[in-house]
Design a protein around this motif. Structure first.
Motif, PDB file in Angstrom:
ATOM      1  N   ARG A  13       0.825  -1.224   0.000  1.00 31.32           N
ATOM      2  CA  ARG A  13       0.000   0.000   0.000  1.00 31.32           C
ATOM      3  C   ARG A  13       0.852   1.264   0.000  1.00 31.32           C
ATOM      4  NH1 ARG A  13      -5.038  -0.278   4.051  1.00 31.32           N
ATOM      5  NH2 ARG A  13      -6.442  -1.313   2.606  1.00 31.32           N
ATOM      6  N   SER A  14       2.043   1.168   0.576  1.00 26.77           N
ATOM      7  CA  SER A  14       2.927   2.329   0.661  1.00 26.77           C
ATOM      8  C   SER A  14       3.708   2.562  -0.624  1.00 26.77           C
ATOM      9  CB  SER A  14       3.903   2.161   1.831  1.00 26.77           C
ATOM     10  OG  SER A  14       3.195   2.095   3.041  1.00 26.77           O
ATOM     11  N   GLY A  15       3.709   1.573  -1.534  1.00 29.48           N
ATOM     12  CA  GLY A  15       4.414   1.743  -2.796  1.00 29.48           C
ATOM     13  C   GLY A  15       5.750   1.038  -2.867  1.00 29.48           C
ATOM     14  N   VAL A  16       6.023   0.132  -1.939  1.00 29.28           N
ATOM     15  CA  VAL A  16       7.255  -0.652  -1.972  1.00 29.28           C
ATOM     16  C   VAL A  16       7.119  -1.695  -3.081  1.00 29.28           C
ATOM     17  CG1 VAL A  16       8.754  -2.209  -0.649  1.00 29.28           C
ATOM     18  CG2 VAL A  16       7.639  -0.284   0.498  1.00 29.28           C
ATOM     19  N   THR A  17       8.174  -1.886  -3.873  1.00 25.15           N
ATOM     20  CA  THR A  17       8.111  -2.847  -4.972  1.00 25.15           C
ATOM     21  C   THR A  17       8.019  -4.273  -4.439  1.00 25.15           C
ATOM     22  OG1 THR A  17      10.504  -3.128  -5.136  1.00 25.15           O
ATOM     23  CG2 THR A  17       9.513  -1.348  -6.451  1.00 25.15           C
ATOM     24  N   VAL A  18       7.550  -5.183  -5.285  1.00 19.64           N
ATOM     25  CA  VAL A  18       7.394  -6.584  -4.903  1.00 19.64           C
ATOM     26  C   VAL A  18       8.743  -7.173  -4.470  1.00 19.64           C
ATOM     27  CG1 VAL A  18       6.790  -8.886  -5.756  1.00 19.64           C
ATOM     28  CG2 VAL A  18       5.363  -6.923  -6.344  1.00 19.64           C
ATOM     29  N   GLU A  19       9.804  -6.854  -5.214  1.00 20.78           N
ATOM     30  CA  GLU A  19      11.134  -7.372  -4.870  1.00 20.78           C
ATOM     31  C   GLU A  19      11.568  -6.885  -3.489  1.00 20.78           C
ATOM     32  OE1 GLU A  19      10.489  -5.649  -7.749  1.00 20.78           O
ATOM     33  OE2 GLU A  19      10.416  -7.352  -9.113  1.00 20.78           O
ATOM     34  N   ARG A  20      11.305  -5.623  -3.205  1.00 17.32           N
ATOM     35  CA  ARG A  20      11.689  -5.063  -1.899  1.00 17.32           C
ATOM     36  C   ARG A  20      10.818  -5.623  -0.788  1.00 17.32           C
ATOM     37  NH1 ARG A  20      15.965  -1.557  -1.645  1.00 17.32           N
ATOM     38  NH2 ARG A  20      15.811  -2.591   0.338  1.00 17.32           N
ATOM     39  N   ILE A  21       9.560  -5.945  -1.089  1.00 17.45           N
ATOM     40  CA  ILE A  21       8.693  -6.572  -0.092  1.00 17.45           C
ATOM     41  C   ILE A  21       9.261  -7.932   0.292  1.00 17.45           C
ATOM     42  CG2 ILE A  21       6.416  -7.591   0.322  1.00 17.45           C
ATOM     43  CD1 ILE A  21       5.253  -5.262  -1.358  1.00 17.45           C
ATOM     44  N   ASP A  22       9.715  -8.685  -0.693  1.00 13.31           N
ATOM     45  CA  ASP A  22      10.341  -9.988  -0.409  1.00 13.31           C
ATOM     46  C   ASP A  22      11.546  -9.817   0.510  1.00 13.31           C
ATOM     47  OD1 ASP A  22       8.492 -11.311  -1.971  1.00 13.31           O
ATOM     48  OD2 ASP A  22       9.816 -11.468  -3.718  1.00 13.31           O
ATOM     49  N   GLU A  23      12.371  -8.809   0.239  1.00 11.96           N
ATOM     50  CA  GLU A  23      13.551  -8.560   1.074  1.00 11.96           C
ATOM     51  C   GLU A  23      13.151  -8.114   2.474  1.00 11.96           C
ATOM     52  OE1 GLU A  23      16.551  -7.376  -2.572  1.00 11.96           O
ATOM     53  OE2 GLU A  23      15.480  -5.783  -1.518  1.00 11.96           O
ATOM     54  N   LEU A  24      12.114  -7.313   2.571  1.00 11.65           N
ATOM     55  CA  LEU A  24      11.618  -6.871   3.872  1.00 11.65           C
ATOM     56  C   LEU A  24      11.089  -8.056   4.677  1.00 11.65           C
ATOM     57  CD1 LEU A  24      11.128  -4.436   5.692  1.00 11.65           C
ATOM     58  CD2 LEU A  24       8.966  -4.061   4.504  1.00 11.65           C
ATOM     59  N   GLN A  25      10.395  -8.968   4.024  1.00 15.37           N
ATOM     60  CA  GLN A  25       9.907 -10.159   4.713  1.00 15.37           C
ATOM     61  C   GLN A  25      11.061 -11.054   5.152  1.00 15.37           C
ATOM     62  OE1 GLN A  25       7.027 -11.517   1.727  1.00 15.37           O
ATOM     63  NE2 GLN A  25       5.418 -11.152   3.233  1.00 15.37           N
ATOM     64  N   LEU A  26      12.094 -11.140   4.340  1.00 12.48           N
ATOM     65  CA  LEU A  26      13.281 -11.906   4.725  1.00 12.48           C
ATOM     66  C   LEU A  26      13.965 -11.263   5.934  1.00 12.48           C
ATOM     67  CD1 LEU A  26      15.076 -14.303   4.216  1.00 12.48           C
ATOM     68  CD2 LEU A  26      16.273 -12.979   2.467  1.00 12.48           C
ATOM     69  N   ALA A  27      13.996  -9.936   5.971  1.00 10.55           N
ATOM     70  CA  ALA A  27      14.543  -9.234   7.139  1.00 10.55           C
ATOM     71  C   ALA A  27      13.718  -9.565   8.380  1.00 10.55           C
ATOM     72  CB  ALA A  27      14.579  -7.725   6.890  1.00 10.55           C
ATOM     73  N   LEU A  28      12.388  -9.579   8.247  1.00 15.27           N
ATOM     74  CA  LEU A  28      11.521  -9.941   9.372  1.00 15.27           C
ATOM     75  C   LEU A  28      11.808 -11.361   9.837  1.00 15.27           C
ATOM     76  CD1 LEU A  28       9.159  -9.422  11.308  1.00 15.27           C
ATOM     77  CD2 LEU A  28       7.626 -10.170   9.470  1.00 15.27           C
ATOM     78  N   ASP A  29      11.945 -12.293   8.893  1.00 13.90           N
ATOM     79  CA  ASP A  29      12.262 -13.676   9.253  1.00 13.90           C
ATOM     80  C   ASP A  29      13.588 -13.753  10.007  1.00 13.90           C
ATOM     81  OD1 ASP A  29       9.957 -14.517   7.994  1.00 13.90           O
ATOM     82  OD2 ASP A  29      10.983 -15.207   6.174  1.00 13.90           O
ATOM     83  N   THR A  30      14.584 -12.993   9.553  1.00  9.82           N
ATOM     84  CA  THR A  30      15.895 -12.957  10.200  1.00  9.82           C
ATOM     85  C   THR A  30      15.773 -12.444  11.630  1.00  9.82           C
ATOM     86  OG1 THR A  30      16.981 -12.609   8.077  1.00  9.82           O
ATOM     87  CG2 THR A  30      18.227 -11.980  10.049  1.00  9.82           C
ATOM     88  N   ILE A  31      14.987 -11.409  11.802  1.00  3.14           N
ATOM     89  CA  ILE A  31      14.782 -10.830  13.131  1.00  3.14           C
ATOM     90  C   ILE A  31      14.062 -11.824  14.043  1.00  3.14           C
ATOM     91  CG2 ILE A  31      13.482  -9.045  14.370  1.00  3.14           C
ATOM     92  CD1 ILE A  31      14.203  -7.203  11.923  1.00  3.14           C
ATOM     93  N   LEU A  32      13.072 -12.501  13.513  1.00  5.18           N
ATOM     94  CA  LEU A  32      12.289 -13.425  14.340  1.00  5.18           C
ATOM     95  C   LEU A  32      13.054 -14.697  14.712  1.00  5.18           C
ATOM     96  CD1 LEU A  32       8.751 -13.026  12.771  1.00  5.18           C
ATOM     97  CD2 LEU A  32       9.548 -12.221  15.001  1.00  5.18           C
ATOM     98  N   ARG A  33      14.206 -14.915  14.121  1.00  4.31           N
ATOM     99  CA  ARG A  33      15.049 -16.051  14.520  1.00  4.31           C
ATOM    100  C   ARG A  33      15.840 -15.745  15.793  1.00  4.31           C
ATOM    101  NH1 ARG A  33      16.353 -16.364   8.750  1.00  4.31           N
ATOM    102  NH2 ARG A  33      14.989 -17.961   7.881  1.00  4.31           N
ATOM    103  N   ARG A  34      15.857 -14.504  16.188  1.00  6.20           N
ATOM    104  CA  ARG A  34      16.550 -14.091  17.406  1.00  6.20           C
ATOM    105  C   ARG A  34      15.632 -14.336  18.596  1.00  6.20           C
ATOM    106  NH1 ARG A  34      21.139 -14.523  16.761  1.00  6.20           N
ATOM    107  NH2 ARG A  34      21.277 -13.670  18.833  1.00  6.20           N
ATOM    108  N   PRO A  35      16.225 -14.565  19.772  1.00  6.30           N
ATOM    109  CA  PRO A  35      15.378 -14.710  20.969  1.00  6.30           C
ATOM    110  C   PRO A  35      14.645 -13.402  21.280  1.00  6.30           C
ATOM    111  CG  PRO A  35      17.692 -15.259  21.443  1.00  6.30           C
ATOM    112  CD  PRO A  35      17.630 -14.744  20.050  1.00  6.30           C
ATOM    113  N   LEU A  36      13.405 -13.531  21.677  1.00  7.52           N
ATOM    114  CA  LEU A  36      12.614 -12.361  22.041  1.00  7.52           C
ATOM    115  C   LEU A  36      12.850 -12.008  23.494  1.00  7.52           C
ATOM    116  CD1 LEU A  36       9.206 -13.277  20.377  1.00  7.52           C
ATOM    117  CD2 LEU A  36      11.125 -12.007  19.398  1.00  7.52           C
ATOM    118  N   ALA A  37      12.749 -10.728  23.794  1.00 10.20           N
ATOM    119  CA  ALA A  37      12.853 -10.253  25.171  1.00 10.20           C
ATOM    120  C   ALA A  37      11.430 -10.133  25.709  1.00 10.20           C
ATOM    121  CB  ALA A  37      13.572  -8.910  25.221  1.00 10.20           C
TER     122      ALA A  37
END
Length: 104
Positions: A13-37
């Motif tokens: 909705r914000s105008g991020v390209t599909v390729e960048r959305i994939d990278e953003l989701q991969l960044a989220l996956d990377t973050i979620l592999r870390r232990p949560l506080a």
């Protein structure tokens, strides 16, 4: 899965390209592999005129891990910043929006 879906929807909705959305989701996956506080994880998104900013956390990331963590994320998004609050790490990601094509 819900976080990935919401993140992708807001980015689209914000105008991020599909390729960048994939990278953003991969960044989220990377973050979620870390232990949560703690028991809760927060995703805060803020559309800006030229980018989408996303704040994620809190995480448990220490010393040398933090530098490596930032380096991996910086390969996926335009800007990465981390900051500590009460010993917990929060991650700020920024993804530039695709420029609009001139009318014509």
């Amino acid at each position: 899965a819900v976080g990935r879906l919401v993140l992708a929807g807001m980015a689209s909705r914000s105008g991020v390209t599909v390729e960048r959305i994939d990278e953003l989701q991969l960044a989220l996956d990377t973050i979620l592999r870390r232990p949560l506080a703690g028991d809760a994880f927060s995703i805060r998104m803020r559309p800006e005129p030229d980018a989408l900013s996303v704040r994620l956390g809190p995480l448990l990331v220490t010393g040398d891990e933090l530098e490596d963590f930032q380096r991996v994320l910086s390969a996926l998004v335009d800007d990465v910043m981390t900051h500590e609050t009460d010993g917990d790490v929060w991650v700020d990601l920024r993804v530039a929006l695709a420029p609009l094509a001139p009318a014509g």
